[in-house]
Scaffold this active site. Structure first.
Site, mmCIF file in Angstrom:
data_model
loop_
_atom_site.group_PDB
_atom_site.id
_atom_site.type_symbol
_atom_site.label_atom_id
_atom_site.label_comp_id
_atom_site.label_asym_id
_atom_site.label_seq_id
_atom_site.Cartn_x
_atom_site.Cartn_y
_atom_site.Cartn_z
ATOM 1 C CD GLU A 90 -2.860 -1.280 2.694
ATOM 2 O OE1 GLU A 90 -3.673 -1.297 2.063
ATOM 3 O OE2 GLU A 90 -2.329 -0.752 3.315
ATOM 4 C CB CYS A 103 2.021 7.914 3.053
ATOM 5 S SG CYS A 103 3.446 6.897 4.175
ATOM 6 C CB CYS A 110 7.161 -4.396 9.643
ATOM 7 S SG CYS A 110 7.794 -3.079 11.028
ATOM 8 C CB CYS A 114 5.216 -0.994 17.330
ATOM 9 S SG CYS A 114 6.751 -0.170 16.546
ATOM 10 C CB CYS A 117 2.369 -0.330 14.234
ATOM 11 S SG CYS A 117 2.630 0.026 12.926
ATOM 12 C CB CYS A 331 0.090 8.089 11.973
ATOM 13 S SG CYS A 331 0.311 8.480 10.469
HETATM 14 N N1 SAH Z 1 8.871 2.139 10.935
HETATM 15 C C1 SAH Z 1 9.240 3.353 10.725
HETATM 16 C C2 SAH Z 1 7.335 3.721 9.594
HETATM 17 C C3 SAH Z 1 6.477 3.561 9.142
HETATM 18 S S1 SAH Z 1 5.393 4.011 10.844
HETATM 19 C C4 SAH Z 1 8.359 3.792 11.574
HETATM 20 O O1 SAH Z 1 8.593 3.344 12.734
HETATM 21 O O2 SAH Z 1 9.248 4.972 11.532
HETATM 22 C C5 SAH Z 1 4.839 6.099 10.097
HETATM 23 C C6 SAH Z 1 4.337 6.358 11.100
HETATM 24 O O3 SAH Z 1 3.218 6.129 12.539
HETATM 25 C C7 SAH Z 1 5.466 5.993 12.553
HETATM 26 O O4 SAH Z 1 5.315 7.415 14.036
HETATM 27 C C8 SAH Z 1 4.771 4.971 13.285
HETATM 28 O O5 SAH Z 1 4.992 5.381 15.009
HETATM 29 C C9 SAH Z 1 3.231 5.732 13.529
HETATM 30 N N2 SAH Z 1 1.964 5.154 13.824
HETATM 31 C C10 SAH Z 1 2.543 3.319 13.756
HETATM 32 N N3 SAH Z 1 0.523 3.319 14.650
HETATM 33 C C11 SAH Z 1 -0.084 4.343 14.264
HETATM 34 C C12 SAH Z 1 -1.474 3.833 14.775
HETATM 35 N N4 SAH Z 1 -1.986 3.334 14.992
HETATM 36 N N5 SAH Z 1 -1.931 5.489 14.971
HETATM 37 C C13 SAH Z 1 -0.929 6.530 14.541
HETATM 38 N N6 SAH Z 1 0.301 6.584 14.067
HETATM 39 C C14 SAH Z 1 0.935 5.629 14.263
#
Ligand code: SAH
Length: 341
Positions: A90, A103, A110, A114, A117, A331
């Site tokens: 995506e 984006c 991944c 986290c 996410c 995000c």
């Molecule tokens: N792996 C990288 C890039 C992808 S995530 C990273 O971790 O930075 C892009 C952004 O979205 C990151 O700041 C991540 O922490 C945030 N993100 C992930 N899940 C989210 C959620 N459920 N709500 C808001 N932001 C989120």
């Protein structure tokens, strides 16, 4: 077959020399790929028939297929692209007053795990090649018949876990003879892979570095992001300071606020003492709820309070506009999909 879009200009020159062609052909091919955005070698009419044949036989031009496209009420578009294997990824197009931002995803799946996410939900498949990263932008430019001005590496995957391909993709995006997207218009976001932050600082490119911080407290951060067990906040901050010293660029700290988890003023105090005086700003994101996720969004009232508190204490903080949440394009809502599910 090799993907022709995996080569930066210098590499493509070397590649052409190696097959007995003149290196200036590389610039011609670059123009066809990134300015005219043709979908086949046969359209490269200033190349000899013989060279076009060679290219057809030895290289893939990597055109993504749009499997699905969703459009949000706010104009954000989410693309599901089919790759040349069975995989799909995506990418998201967002419109801002300063231009169009894509984006991009950097991996299929991944490994970072986290807890908040959606990209964590499905196991890691493989890294994207640099051509596959670049193609996300080209395919969207073709589909919308417009020029992309900014790129953020904030889609699926951890860019610093696919370092070489991400760096090479940046070189391709950057090239004035190609897509010509300036480094200042490119942001790379990382969950905090410390050794790669040092390496990135030493590359001497002017990209914006975003750090997914989400908490200034090791215990809280580790409960949200397993990477914090490998590289804790203090090690991360040392690397960030090195990046700032080396590049003179402001770092962007991402902070997704989850109710009763990291969103009260005590958390803000910890954040203030952690980053006070650093060349940085804080991007506050209302955390987006994902399937089976245990975190819920902080109230807007609370987010505003958090922001104002940071601002009053000398930390520049803004609330990120939520785009595309109605189509799961916001995000943390992107997932790897494949054609079978
Ligand atoms: N792996 C990288 C890039 C992808 S995530 C990273 O971790 O930075 C892009 C952004 O979205 C990151 O700041 C991540 O922490 C945030 N993100 C992930 N899940 C989210 C959620 N459920 N709500 C808001 N932001 C989120």
């Amino acid at each position: 077959m090799k993907n022709i879009k995996d080569y930066n200009l210098e590499e493509l020159k070397a590649e052409l020399l190696s097959i007995g062609e003149k290196s200036f052909r590389a610039e011609q091919i670059f123009k066809w790929l990134y300015i005219d955005k043709v979908k086949s070698f046969d359209e490269m009419t200033n190349l000899s028939l013989d060279l076009r044949k060679k290219l057809n036989e030895n290289y893939d031009i990597c055109n993504f297929k749009i499997i699905k496209k969703l459009e949000s009420k706010d104009g954000t578009k989410k693309y599901l692209f089919g790759l040349s294997d069975e995989n799909a990824i995506e990418s998201v197009l967002m419109e801002y007053h300063f231009g169009k931002t894509v984006c991009v995803s950097s991996q299929i799946g991944c490994k970072m795990g986290c807890k908040f996410c959606a990209s964590t939900g499905i196991p890691f498949e493989r890294n994207l090649t640099s051509g596959e990263i670049v193609e996300q932008i080209i395919a969207i430019e073709q589909d919308t018949n417009s020029k992309i001005s900014n790129v953020v590496f904030m889609g699926i995957g951890e860019p610093m876990d696919n370092y070489d391909n991400v760096l090479n993709a940046i070189k391709i995006l950057n090239n004035p003879k190609g897509l010509n997207i300036g480094a200042r218009h490119i942001s790379v976001s990382t969950s905090g892979v410390v050794p790669r932050i040092y390496q990135f600082a030493d590359e001497n490119i002017q990209c914006t570095l975003s750090i997914s911080l989400h908490s200034a407290n090791n215990e809280t951060r580790s409960s949200m992001m397993p990477v914090n067990n490998a590289y804790n906040i203090q090690e991360l901050m040392k690397a960030c300071k090195y990046y700032i010293d080396k590049t003179n660029k402001r770092i962007s700290f991402e902070y997704a606020l989850a109710k009763d988890n990291n969103d009260n003023l005590k958390d803000a105090d910890e954040l203030i003492s952690l980053i006070k005086g650093m060349l940085c700003h804080v991007n506050l994101i209302p955390i987006n709820k994902i399937e089976n996720g245990k975190y819920t969004k902080s109230s807007l009232e609370n987010i505003i309070k958090f922001r104002d508190y940071l601002n009053e204490h000398g930390i520049v903080a803004t609330i990120r506009r939520e785009l595309g949440s109605d189509i799961d394009a916001a995000c943390g809502q992107l997932r790897r999909k494949n054609l079978k599910n």
